[in-house]
Design an enzyme around this catalytic site. Structure first.
Site, mmCIF file in Angstrom:
data_model
loop_
_atom_site.group_PDB
_atom_site.id
_atom_site.type_symbol
_atom_site.label_atom_id
_atom_site.label_comp_id
_atom_site.label_asym_id
_atom_site.label_seq_id
_atom_site.Cartn_x
_atom_site.Cartn_y
_atom_site.Cartn_z
ATOM 1 N N SER A 75 28.465 76.008 21.245
ATOM 2 C CA SER A 75 27.665 75.261 22.207
ATOM 3 C C SER A 75 27.321 73.858 21.719
ATOM 4 O O SER A 75 28.197 73.037 21.494
ATOM 5 C CB SER A 75 26.404 76.074 22.551
ATOM 6 O OG SER A 75 25.695 75.498 23.610
ATOM 7 N N ASP A 289 29.801 72.975 25.263
ATOM 8 C CA ASP A 289 30.572 73.979 26.015
ATOM 9 C C ASP A 289 30.236 73.957 27.499
ATOM 10 O O ASP A 289 30.637 74.837 28.246
ATOM 11 C CB ASP A 289 30.370 75.381 25.434
ATOM 12 C CG ASP A 289 28.946 75.897 25.594
ATOM 13 O OD1 ASP A 289 28.028 75.069 25.716
ATOM 14 O OD2 ASP A 289 28.746 77.121 25.566
ATOM 15 N N PRO A 508 7.613 82.132 16.326
ATOM 16 C CA PRO A 508 8.491 82.098 15.167
ATOM 17 C C PRO A 508 9.939 81.874 15.570
ATOM 18 O O PRO A 508 10.383 82.341 16.620
ATOM 19 C CB PRO A 508 8.307 83.480 14.544
ATOM 20 C CG PRO A 508 7.940 84.366 15.698
ATOM 21 C CD PRO A 508 7.128 83.501 16.624
#
Length: 553
Positions: A75, A289, A508
């Site tokens: 990507s 992409d 996180p």
């Protein structure tokens, strides 16, 4: 049926033997996990992982009795990286229970691979003698062709199997082709079929406008991130010109390293124009992409039109068509993540209604699932990754209205059905969304300034805080509330209460010992105050590592 024959047992042994001889996993290889982005890391260490994902794809196909896909891409990552995603029969992402199987297989020692294939086949009742059918696509990275061969070897070892390579494609094109292979009613399962479907719907949508726009200009510049999007879109440039949209492509394949100094992720995170972009006109950026898209233009400085604004533009347009069609019983829902700017959420609630705007966990797979609850579900992350989902109820209703004699209702229903044909419902698709946005801007005679005026973003900031152990952080309420460490959310709440329109959350990272802090407020000064206070308390409570981020001048 499980492992029903000695030939099936032999396939598992052959898979392990080929792994050991050609795709061996080093004993000191780091553990790798399958997440929303699949596997993604430096391409040099992925050959053994891609081989194993070929095996897993064949297992998945045999388990379902349907065709599945494998896309080789990283990507928006740098060119040196690569990765892999497995695609479900209807173009969806792989379910979480199979993500766990992927992680186990990718990290299995060569000597354990035979046993693992046998165990999965038995526990999941997979007949290894069933046909496995896999469609493989890849992006333009130098490593992608080599890694595609590893996938092919993995699929081929679990005979019987059929393999179709569609070569260099955008990620959304691979998702589209896989769906069409399993559901021919969705379209023709080829790159030509993809292009023809989009161009037919786009041309008809523009012709349905029957207007001479004053604000909308039929010229646009597209930054292709030096990636595969330039190949896919270049094949459509002449057809687009013939219906009145002149497209200039920059940062095409060969113009420079993939995603370096250009592309949607660069534009979004750096808040600046990419390489080779001038300050004039309407601009679009794809990622490497072509599954993410953002718009930008220049007006007293750089102006970004990100995924939040794309979602609002499209959902508000759909809502207006439903009103014109007299179909107020059809629900349009907008799914955002916690990173959506608060101003966009408030405007969406005005346009769609409070109950029609919801928040999902970060990651398009979570957004996609939430969007299925609506008759028309619109989901976008702020980074520009998203799409629209149309229910059977919506389609049946519009097809019924088209048969009526009411000219206004019929015209609105026809437009909505054409918009559905223009949208790639399988996954976020930069080309599909680009054409949808251009159609909406044309039909509403809008330009970038009109679009941007829908709301003013609240000042916001995203910051990473390096911590000793990210596992001590747990969140709930679509990641907007932190339940561990105990007491952290109370401190965040106190800081938010001090500033007007203050909102902050922490979450996180899924891949590194980093906590991401997001903050927004009514003014820049208030936002910086809020962000710094949250950074301070996270760093203090979590044992921050290295220098603490500072937003203070």
């Amino acid at each position: 049926m499980g492992l029903a024959s000695s030939s099936a047992v032999g396939q598992a042994a052959e898979a392990a033997t080929l792994a050991a001889s050609s795709y061996s996993r080093p004993s000191d290889a780091p553990t790798i996990g399958y997440g929303t982005a699949g596997f993604r890391t430096n391409a040099d260490v992925l050959d053994n992982v891609l081989y194993r994902m070929g095996i897993l794809a064949a297992l998945r196909s045999k388990a379902l009795g349907k065709k599945v896909g494998v896309m080789i891409t990283a990507s928006h990552n740098p060119e040196k990286d690569n990765g892999v995603k497995l695609v479900e029969p209807m173009g969806e992402m792989m379910p979480q229970d199979w993500e766990a199987h992927a992680t186990r297989m990718a990290n299995a020692a060569d000597s354990d691979l035979k046993t693992l294939v046998e165990e999965l086949s038995s526990s999941l009742s997979i007949d290894l003698n069933a046909m496995g059918e896999v469609v493989v696509g890849r992006d333009t990275r130098p490593s992608s062709s080599r890694l595609a061969m590893a996938v092919c070897d993995g699929v081929g070892v679990l005979r019987p199997s059929n393999l179709r390579s569609v070569g260099v494609v955008t990620t959304p094109q691979l998702h589209y082709i896989v769906r069409c292979q399993n559901d021919p009613s969705y379209g023709v399962a080829s790159l030509g079929g993809y292009q023809d479907k989009l161009m037919d719907a786009f041309g008809k949508l523009l012709s349905s406008g029957a207007r001479s726009p004053r604000r909308y200009k039929g010229t646009v510049n597209v930054d292709c991130a030096c990636g595969v999007g330039s190949i896919a879109l270049s094949n459509m440039v002449e057809a687009l010109r013939s219906v009145g949209l002149a497209v200039k492509l920059v940062n095409c394949v060969g113009d420079g390293p993939l995603n370096e100094g250009c592309g949607a992720d660069f534009v979004k995170t750096k808040q600046m124009a990419p390489a080779h972009a001038d300050a004039s006109g309407r601009w679009v950026s794809f990622d490497g992409d072509a599954d993410r898209i953002v718009y930008f233009f220049s007006k007293d400085g750089f102006c970004l039109l990100d995924g939040d604004r794309i979602a609002l533009l499209l959902s508000s347009f759909v809502k207006s068509l439903l009103t014109s069609a007299g179909a107020e019983d059809i629900q349009v829902g907008l799914v955002q993540t916690a990173y959506a700017n608060g101003a966009s959420t408030e405007r969406a609630k005005v346009d769609l209604g409070d109950a029609q705007v919801t928040c999902a966990k970060t990651g398009v797979k979570h957004c996609h699932h939430a969007a299925l609850a609506y008759d028309v579900g619109v989901y976008f992350e702020a980074n520009g990754h998203g799409t629209l989902l149309f229910s059977k109820k919506l389609v049946d209703k519009m097809q019924s209205i088209v048969t009526t004699s009411d000219t206004e209702r019929k015209a609105a229903a026809e437009k909505l059905l054409l918009l559905r044909d223009l949208i790639n419902e399988t996954v976020g698709d930069a080309i599909s969304i680009f054409l949808a946005v251009e159609a909406v801007l044309y039909l509403t005679d809008s330009d970038c300034e009109t679009w941007r005026a829908m709301y003013d973003d609240l000042p916001n900031r995203q910051i990473k805080v390096v911590v000793a152990d990210r596992s001590i952080f747990e969140t709930t309420d679509a990641e907007r509330q932190c339940v561990k460490p105990v007491g952290l959310q109370a401190e965040i709440d106190k800081s938010m209460a001090k500033v007007p329109k203050g909102r902050a959350f922490v979450r996180p990272s899924g891949t590194e010992d980093v906590v991401r802090v997001y903050a927004e407020a009514e003014t820049e000064e208030a936002m910086l105050q809020l962000a710094q206070e949250v950074i301070d308390v996270v760093y203090s409570m979590a044992g921050g590592v290295g220098e603490k981020p500072s937003l203070r001048p």
